[in-house]
Design a protein around this motif. Sequence first.
Motif, PDB file in Angstrom:
ATOM      1  N   GLY A   1      18.271   7.176   9.042  1.00  0.00           N
ATOM      2  CA  GLY A   1      19.633   7.664   9.244  1.00  0.00           C
ATOM      3  C   GLY A   1      19.968   8.816   8.314  1.00  0.00           C
ATOM      4  N   HIS A   2      20.722   9.796   8.821  1.00  0.00           N
ATOM      5  CA  HIS A   2      21.047  10.951   7.973  1.00  0.00           C
ATOM      6  C   HIS A   2      21.871  10.534   6.762  1.00  0.00           C
ATOM      7  N   GLU A   3      22.661   9.464   6.877  1.00  0.00           N
ATOM      8  CA  GLU A   3      23.429   8.970   5.725  1.00  0.00           C
ATOM      9  C   GLU A   3      22.506   8.378   4.663  1.00  0.00           C
ATOM     10  N   GLN A   4      21.418   7.783   5.116  1.00  0.00           N
ATOM     11  CA  GLN A   4      20.456   7.192   4.184  1.00  0.00           C
ATOM     12  C   GLN A   4      19.718   8.292   3.412  1.00  0.00           C
TER      13      GLN A   4
ATOM     14  N   SER B   1      15.022  12.863  10.388  1.00  0.00           N
ATOM     15  CA  SER B   1      16.432  12.526  10.269  1.00  0.00           C
ATOM     16  C   SER B   1      16.977  12.148  11.634  1.00  0.00           C
ATOM     17  N   SER B   2      17.673  11.014  11.687  1.00  0.00           N
ATOM     18  CA  SER B   2      18.258  10.556  12.939  1.00  0.00           C
ATOM     19  C   SER B   2      19.762  10.772  12.903  1.00  0.00           C
ATOM     20  N   PRO B   3      20.364  11.132  14.061  1.00  0.00           N
ATOM     21  CA  PRO B   3      21.824  11.261  14.108  1.00  0.00           C
ATOM     22  C   PRO B   3      22.525   9.928  13.850  1.00  0.00           C
ATOM     23  N   THR B   4      21.825   8.822  14.121  1.00  0.00           N
ATOM     24  CA  THR B   4      22.362   7.506  13.786  1.00  0.00           C
ATOM     25  C   THR B   4      22.452   7.420  12.268  1.00  0.00           C
ATOM     26  N   PRO B   5      23.600   6.961  11.725  1.00  0.00           N
ATOM     27  CA  PRO B   5      23.733   6.970  10.264  1.00  0.00           C
ATOM     28  C   PRO B   5      22.718   6.084   9.535  1.00  0.00           C
ATOM     29  N   LYS B   6      22.335   4.949  10.167  1.00  0.00           N
ATOM     30  CA  LYS B   6      21.490   3.991   9.453  1.00  0.00           C
ATOM     31  C   LYS B   6      20.306   3.500  10.268  1.00  0.00           C
ATOM     32  N   ASN B   7      19.144   3.440   9.648  1.00  0.00           N
ATOM     33  CA  ASN B   7      18.020   2.678  10.178  1.00  0.00           C
ATOM     34  C   ASN B   7      18.182   1.274   9.606  1.00  0.00           C
ATOM     35  N   ALA B   8      18.395   0.276  10.475  1.00  0.00           N
ATOM     36  CA  ALA B   8      18.746  -1.080  10.023  1.00  0.00           C
ATOM     37  C   ALA B   8      17.630  -1.725   9.193  1.00  0.00           C
TER      38      ALA B   8
END
Length: 228
Positions: A198-201, A128-135
């Motif tokens: 991304g954690h949102e993903q 899990s990345s703090p960035t919301p999205k992996n593009a």
Amino acid sequence: HGPHWSYHGDHEGPARWAELDTTFETCAKGRNQSPVDISTTVKAELPALQFHYGQSEPTIVNNGHTVQVNVAAGSQLKVGEQTYELLQFHFHTPSEETIQGKHLPMVAHFVHKNATGQLGVVAVLFQSSPTPKNATYAPVFDHLPRPGEKITVDGLVLDLAHLLPAERGYYAFEGSLTTPPCSESVQWMVLKKPVALGHEQIKAFRRLFNANARPVQPLNGRIIKESL
Ligand code: SG4
Ligand code: ZN
């Protein structure tokens, strides 16, 4: 479609799969089942994984067990003498395979078939990345279908090669499908380097599938090879 199975409950959950249909008996009787815990490994000179992945306008399907991305023909994986064609990839949460007994938050399984019909599955673990999205994965996670839904998005193109981590070290072992009918003779290749999702993903996927991972299965003497 065959009998109903699921990841939960005393009736259709993983412990019951073999009882749900005669064609599922390998789920209980098989000696080379997946997933497995990866802790003791034997270092070996494994052939390099050569991904010749292209671009694809994918079809994204929610088949009730996972979200699966079907890709156009023409993406290949070469491993030693073997040439596999990429068919699809799909996701599990948490990761089905564990590393030293620990799950990662998610995994993608890239399912390939060779000319003789043998399956080779490459697992890409996600942290899990703090960035919301992996593009690179955004085209998929922005369009997660509801159960039974199938989505194609006009102009949506996935760059398949970029879905993989740059480092290609891997674990290799013999296993099975992790879902009924749990057929064996599947060649498993688990990439050691996780990809940051991304954690949102991850959250978006978990809204659809709270958990869709089969528990780890006994190795029964199988050896897990680890690339140098
Ligand atoms: C998922 O349920 C896929 O949607 C299935 O794909 C897949 O079965 C199944 O997982 C097992 O694959 O890499 N987890 S796994 O062992 O690829 C097959 C389809 O149903 C046969 C096409
Ligand atoms: Zn899978």
